[in-house]
Design a protein around this motif. Structure first.
Motif, PDB file in Angstrom:
ATOM      1  N   LYS A  65       0.854  -1.192   0.000  1.00 16.04           N
ATOM      2  CA  LYS A  65       0.000   0.000   0.000  1.00 16.04           C
ATOM      3  C   LYS A  65       0.885   1.234   0.000  1.00 16.04           C
ATOM      4  CE  LYS A  65      -3.441   2.363   2.866  1.00 16.04           C
ATOM      5  NZ  LYS A  65      -4.169   2.347   4.127  1.00 16.04           N
ATOM      6  N   ILE A  66       0.458   2.236  -0.741  1.00 16.30           N
ATOM      7  CA  ILE A  66       1.131   3.530  -0.712  1.00 16.30           C
ATOM      8  C   ILE A  66       0.044   4.595  -0.731  1.00 16.30           C
ATOM      9  CG2 ILE A  66       1.452   3.753  -3.207  1.00 16.30           C
ATOM     10  CD1 ILE A  66       4.340   4.842  -2.389  1.00 16.30           C
ATOM     11  N   ASP A  67       0.225   5.611   0.094  1.00 17.25           N
ATOM     12  CA  ASP A  67      -0.796   6.644   0.237  1.00 17.25           C
ATOM     13  C   ASP A  67      -0.111   8.010   0.289  1.00 17.25           C
ATOM     14  OD1 ASP A  67      -3.233   7.871   0.613  1.00 17.25           O
ATOM     15  OD2 ASP A  67      -3.444   7.271   2.706  1.00 17.25           O
ATOM     16  N   PHE A  68      -0.468   8.867  -0.627  1.00 15.48           N
ATOM     17  CA  PHE A  68       0.119  10.203  -0.701  1.00 15.48           C
ATOM     18  C   PHE A  68      -0.645  11.133   0.225  1.00 15.48           C
ATOM     19  CE2 PHE A  68       0.880   8.013  -4.651  1.00 15.48           C
ATOM     20  CZ  PHE A  68       2.246   8.185  -4.816  1.00 15.48           C
ATOM     21  N   LYS A  69       0.043  11.614   1.254  1.00 14.75           N
ATOM     22  CA  LYS A  69      -0.553  12.505   2.246  1.00 14.75           C
ATOM     23  C   LYS A  69      -0.186  13.946   1.905  1.00 14.75           C
ATOM     24  CE  LYS A  69      -1.955   9.122   4.912  1.00 14.75           C
ATOM     25  NZ  LYS A  69      -3.337   8.840   5.142  1.00 14.75           N
ATOM     26  N   TRP A  70      -0.792  14.876   2.583  1.00 18.44           N
ATOM     27  CA  TRP A  70      -0.442  16.275   2.384  1.00 18.44           C
ATOM     28  C   TRP A  70       0.900  16.563   3.043  1.00 18.44           C
ATOM     29  CZ3 TRP A  70      -0.083  19.788   6.464  1.00 18.44           C
ATOM     30  CH2 TRP A  70      -0.463  19.301   7.699  1.00 18.44           C
ATOM     31  N   ASN A  71       1.461  17.689   2.732  1.00 19.99           N
ATOM     32  CA  ASN A  71       2.711  18.155   3.319  1.00 19.99           C
ATOM     33  C   ASN A  71       3.901  17.259   2.968  1.00 19.99           C
ATOM     34  OD1 ASN A  71       4.241  19.986   4.706  1.00 19.99           O
ATOM     35  ND2 ASN A  71       3.857  19.108   6.716  1.00 19.99           N
ATOM     36  N   HIS A  72       3.927  16.767   1.739  1.00 22.66           N
ATOM     37  CA  HIS A  72       5.062  15.998   1.207  1.00 22.66           C
ATOM     38  C   HIS A  72       5.350  14.726   1.986  1.00 22.66           C
ATOM     39  CE1 HIS A  72       5.615  19.397  -1.349  1.00 22.66           C
ATOM     40  NE2 HIS A  72       6.014  20.179  -0.371  1.00 22.66           N
ATOM     41  N   ASN A  73       4.342  14.072   2.493  1.00 21.41           N
ATOM     42  CA  ASN A  73       4.486  12.797   3.188  1.00 21.41           C
ATOM     43  C   ASN A  73       3.860  11.693   2.345  1.00 21.41           C
ATOM     44  OD1 ASN A  73       5.757  13.510   5.692  1.00 21.41           O
ATOM     45  ND2 ASN A  73       3.849  14.496   6.276  1.00 21.41           N
ATOM     46  N   VAL A  74       4.542  10.553   2.275  1.00 22.11           N
ATOM     47  CA  VAL A  74       4.029   9.386   1.574  1.00 22.11           C
ATOM     48  C   VAL A  74       4.089   8.205   2.538  1.00 22.11           C
ATOM     49  CG1 VAL A  74       4.285   7.868  -0.409  1.00 22.11           C
ATOM     50  CG2 VAL A  74       4.870  10.289  -0.643  1.00 22.11           C
ATOM     51  N   PHE A  75       2.924   7.661   2.851  1.00 21.56           N
ATOM     52  CA  PHE A  75       2.813   6.523   3.766  1.00 21.56           C
ATOM     53  C   PHE A  75       2.913   5.229   2.959  1.00 21.56           C
ATOM     54  CE2 PHE A  75       0.107   3.239   5.619  1.00 21.56           C
ATOM     55  CZ  PHE A  75       0.675   3.116   6.873  1.00 21.56           C
ATOM     56  N   PHE A  76       3.613   4.223   3.494  1.00 25.35           N
ATOM     57  CA  PHE A  76       3.701   2.937   2.808  1.00 25.35           C
ATOM     58  C   PHE A  76       3.565   1.787   3.791  1.00 25.35           C
ATOM     59  CE2 PHE A  76       8.054   3.709   4.149  1.00 25.35           C
ATOM     60  CZ  PHE A  76       8.501   2.457   4.552  1.00 25.35           C
ATOM     61  N   GLU A  77       3.087   0.654   3.272  1.00 29.81           N
ATOM     62  CA  GLU A  77       3.076  -0.615   3.983  1.00 29.81           C
ATOM     63  C   GLU A  77       3.741  -1.622   3.064  1.00 29.81           C
ATOM     64  OE1 GLU A  77      -0.835  -1.879   5.121  1.00 29.81           O
ATOM     65  OE2 GLU A  77      -1.265   0.011   6.125  1.00 29.81           O
ATOM     66  N   GLY A  78       4.620  -2.441   3.629  1.00 26.41           N
ATOM     67  CA  GLY A  78       5.312  -3.411   2.804  1.00 26.41           C
ATOM     68  C   GLY A  78       5.798  -4.596   3.606  1.00 26.41           C
ATOM     69  N   SER A  79       6.487  -5.519   2.904  1.00 25.95           N
ATOM     70  CA  SER A  79       6.960  -6.725   3.568  1.00 25.95           C
ATOM     71  C   SER A  79       8.266  -7.220   2.960  1.00 25.95           C
ATOM     72  CB  SER A  79       5.903  -7.825   3.479  1.00 25.95           C
ATOM     73  OG  SER A  79       5.661  -8.170   2.122  1.00 25.95           O
ATOM     74  N   LYS A  80       8.933  -8.046   3.743  1.00 23.33           N
ATOM     75  CA  LYS A  80      10.164  -8.731   3.336  1.00 23.33           C
ATOM     76  C   LYS A  80       9.948 -10.200   3.657  1.00 23.33           C
ATOM     77  CE  LYS A  80      15.139  -8.622   4.407  1.00 23.33           C
ATOM     78  NZ  LYS A  80      16.131  -7.908   5.258  1.00 23.33           N
ATOM     79  N   TYR A  81      10.066 -11.055   2.640  1.00 19.33           N
ATOM     80  CA  TYR A  81       9.766 -12.471   2.793  1.00 19.33           C
ATOM     81  C   TYR A  81      10.987 -13.315   2.457  1.00 19.33           C
ATOM     82  CZ  TYR A  81       7.650 -17.038   1.973  1.00 19.33           C
ATOM     83  OH  TYR A  81       7.342 -18.372   2.014  1.00 19.33           O
ATOM     84  N   ARG A  82      11.294 -14.264   3.318  1.00 23.42           N
ATOM     85  CA  ARG A  82      12.342 -15.257   3.043  1.00 23.42           C
ATOM     86  C   ARG A  82      11.736 -16.656   3.116  1.00 23.42           C
ATOM     87  NH1 ARG A  82      18.291 -15.106   3.188  1.00 23.42           N
ATOM     88  NH2 ARG A  82      18.827 -17.125   2.289  1.00 23.42           N
ATOM     89  N   SER A  83      10.841 -16.866   4.085  1.00 24.34           N
ATOM     90  CA  SER A  83      10.177 -18.160   4.232  1.00 24.34           C
ATOM     91  C   SER A  83       8.898 -17.968   5.040  1.00 24.34           C
ATOM     92  CB  SER A  83      11.102 -19.157   4.939  1.00 24.34           C
ATOM     93  OG  SER A  83      11.224 -18.819   6.306  1.00 24.34           O
TER      94      SER A  83
END
Length: 162
Positions: free
Chosen positions: A115-133
């Motif tokens: 997920k990525i969400d462009f907020k006001w005041n030059h902020n960008v929120f993200f949700e992510g993951s790192k998978y190995r197993s």
């Protein structure tokens, strides 16, 4: 009274104009994604031990990220981590033989931005993951902020771990 009202309106309009002047985050998606993905990559270094590759799933980057930006992201990770880097999904990794079903793990890591969400005041929120197993993965969220001419991590935290 008219002078006070006029002054207040002038100050308010200058303030609102100043807030709108600046950088459009959608023109810097490559840099924003690079910062967000690298933030995820740097967490839980044990997941990265002896990795043979970094896979980045860009299949859901449907917000205008150009092919040049995608290539720049791949080059950034290849230069920084000195391993093969590819733009593939988990299913494509399985098809290419990078997933060991007996150990239920990859010989590298898979990074995703869910997920990525462009907020006001030059902020960008993200949700992510790192998978190995199945027993080696983390989820993160954070905010990338534009300051001093570059996009930088403002804050991040792990949201889940397996």
């Amino acid at each position: 009274m008219k002078i006070k009202l006029g002054t207040i309106l002038l100050i308010l309009s200058l303030f609102l104009t100043a807030c709108n002047i600046g950088v459009d985050p959608k023109e810097h998606l490559g840099e924003i994604y690079s910062v967000a993905l690298d933030t995820i990559m740097e967490k839980d270094e044990a997941l990265s031990s002896d990795m043979k590759f970094i896979a980045i799933d860009m299949s859901n980057f449907d917000d205008g990220l150009s092919e040049k930006d995608k290539k720049d992201i791949l080059i950034f990770f290849k230069d920084k981590y000195k391993v093969d880097v590819m733009d593939v999904t988990f299913e494509e990794l399985k098809e290419k033989g990078f997933y060991d079903p007996d150990k239920m793990s990859l010989t590298g890591v898979l990074l995703r931005i869910e997920k990525i969400d462009f907020k006001w005041n030059h902020n960008v929120f993200f949700e992510g993951s790192k998978y190995r197993s199945g027993l080696g993965a983390i989820g993160m969220e954070g905010t990338v902020h534009y300051t001093d001419g570059t996009w930088q991590l403002k804050e991040s935290k792990e949201t889940w771990i397996s």
